[in-house]
Design a protein around this motif. Sequence first.
Motif, PDB file in Angstrom:
ATOM      1  N   ILE A 190       0.947  -1.085   0.121  1.00 38.03           N
ATOM      2  CA  ILE A 190      -0.025   0.092  -0.063  1.00 38.03           C
ATOM      3  C   ILE A 190       0.842   1.256   0.020  1.00 38.03           C
ATOM      4  CG2 ILE A 190      -1.663   1.408   1.508  1.00 38.03           C
ATOM      5  CD1 ILE A 190      -2.802  -1.170   2.441  1.00 38.03           C
ATOM      6  N   VAL A 191       1.815   1.528   0.803  1.00 37.34           N
ATOM      7  CA  VAL A 191       2.676   2.527   0.798  1.00 37.34           C
ATOM      8  C   VAL A 191       3.517   2.556  -0.529  1.00 37.34           C
ATOM      9  CG1 VAL A 191       4.873   3.277   2.108  1.00 37.34           C
ATOM     10  CG2 VAL A 191       3.202   2.356   3.572  1.00 37.34           C
ATOM     11  N   THR A 192       4.025   1.557  -0.920  1.00 40.62           N
ATOM     12  CA  THR A 192       4.673   1.810  -2.498  1.00 40.62           C
ATOM     13  C   THR A 192       3.818   2.396  -3.260  1.00 40.62           C
ATOM     14  OG1 THR A 192       6.081  -0.253  -1.856  1.00 40.62           O
ATOM     15  CG2 THR A 192       5.683   0.476  -4.189  1.00 40.62           C
ATOM     16  N   ALA A 193       2.493   1.825  -3.480  1.00 41.20           N
ATOM     17  CA  ALA A 193       1.664   2.483  -4.274  1.00 41.20           C
ATOM     18  C   ALA A 193       1.192   3.936  -4.113  1.00 41.20           C
ATOM     19  CB  ALA A 193       0.267   1.732  -4.382  1.00 41.20           C
ATOM     20  N   VAL A 194       1.335   4.282  -2.818  1.00 44.04           N
ATOM     21  CA  VAL A 194       0.977   5.563  -2.262  1.00 44.04           C
ATOM     22  C   VAL A 194       2.171   6.513  -2.884  1.00 44.04           C
ATOM     23  CG1 VAL A 194       0.997   7.273  -0.300  1.00 44.04           C
ATOM     24  CG2 VAL A 194      -0.533   5.124  -0.397  1.00 44.04           C
ATOM     25  N   ILE A 195       3.332   6.072  -2.634  1.00 44.12           N
ATOM     26  CA  ILE A 195       4.618   6.856  -2.947  1.00 44.12           C
ATOM     27  C   ILE A 195       4.801   6.885  -4.395  1.00 44.12           C
ATOM     28  CG2 ILE A 195       7.117   6.691  -3.022  1.00 44.12           C
ATOM     29  CD1 ILE A 195       7.012   5.434  -0.243  1.00 44.12           C
ATOM     30  N   GLU A 196       4.232   5.912  -5.224  1.00 42.85           N
ATOM     31  CA  GLU A 196       4.214   5.953  -6.578  1.00 42.85           C
ATOM     32  C   GLU A 196       3.122   6.928  -7.251  1.00 42.85           C
ATOM     33  OE1 GLU A 196       3.752   2.025  -7.661  1.00 42.85           O
ATOM     34  OE2 GLU A 196       5.693   1.487  -7.643  1.00 42.85           O
ATOM     35  N   ARG A 197       2.093   7.420  -6.142  1.00 41.57           N
ATOM     36  CA  ARG A 197       0.877   8.210  -6.518  1.00 41.57           C
ATOM     37  C   ARG A 197       0.054   7.478  -7.560  1.00 41.57           C
ATOM     38  NH1 ARG A 197       0.636  12.646  -3.056  1.00 41.57           N
ATOM     39  NH2 ARG A 197       2.864  12.642  -1.904  1.00 41.57           N
TER      40      ARG A 197
END
Length: 230
Positions: A190-197
């Motif tokens: 989830i955090v990776t997807a957030v950072i990737e926007r």
Amino acid sequence: MQHDNKSSLVDSTIAEIRRDILTGQWKPGERLPLVPLAKRYETSTTVVRESLMQMSSNFLVINEAKQGFSVPYLSLSALEDLNRVRCRAEELALELSIERGDLMWESTLVAAQHRLKHTERFGPGDQRGLSEDWLDGAKEFHRILISAAGIPLLAQLADALEDATSLYRLWSGAEADTETRHLVDEHDEIVTAVIERNADKAVRLLTEHYNASVELILKAGLRQEAIGPA
């Protein structure tokens, strides 16, 4: 000043009652009488009453006419509805957070996930064996995740629905939820997807994260004591 002091007492009493409900100290269906609670939490019945009144709008306490306050009994159909609302609310909150969140928000989220990853998951806490520090860290992570939306009402709803879901998890037989799920990996994705926007991916992963918990509870069922008399 007196009003501020009373408000602080109410807030701290709510936190104590909430903790005890979510760790199984108060069981579903159990009455919450004012005088014993005032003694237990070392405060006045007025503070306890106001605390329970506020909590009765957030799923952990019910207020029945002529019967007073109690912890609600649970039902699987109600859980499914709660989860639907939770997913919809947090989908919107996460989309807005990704749209509006800045680098500081990203950094705070990564830091919360790092702390959670390195927090001992098992130990004294609730009756499932999850440590109090891990439970607090998980709640903090999910709060920060949607905090950049900047809509207090949405954040309050998400908070209340998270507590309600935690109560169901506590009184289910879903031991696999605490022992075999790779929650660290789910949070990392989830955090990776957030950072990737990547809002679409982040929302999908968050929804899958919540649905996985509910599916385990539905499969395991609720303990009879949580369902109440037939």
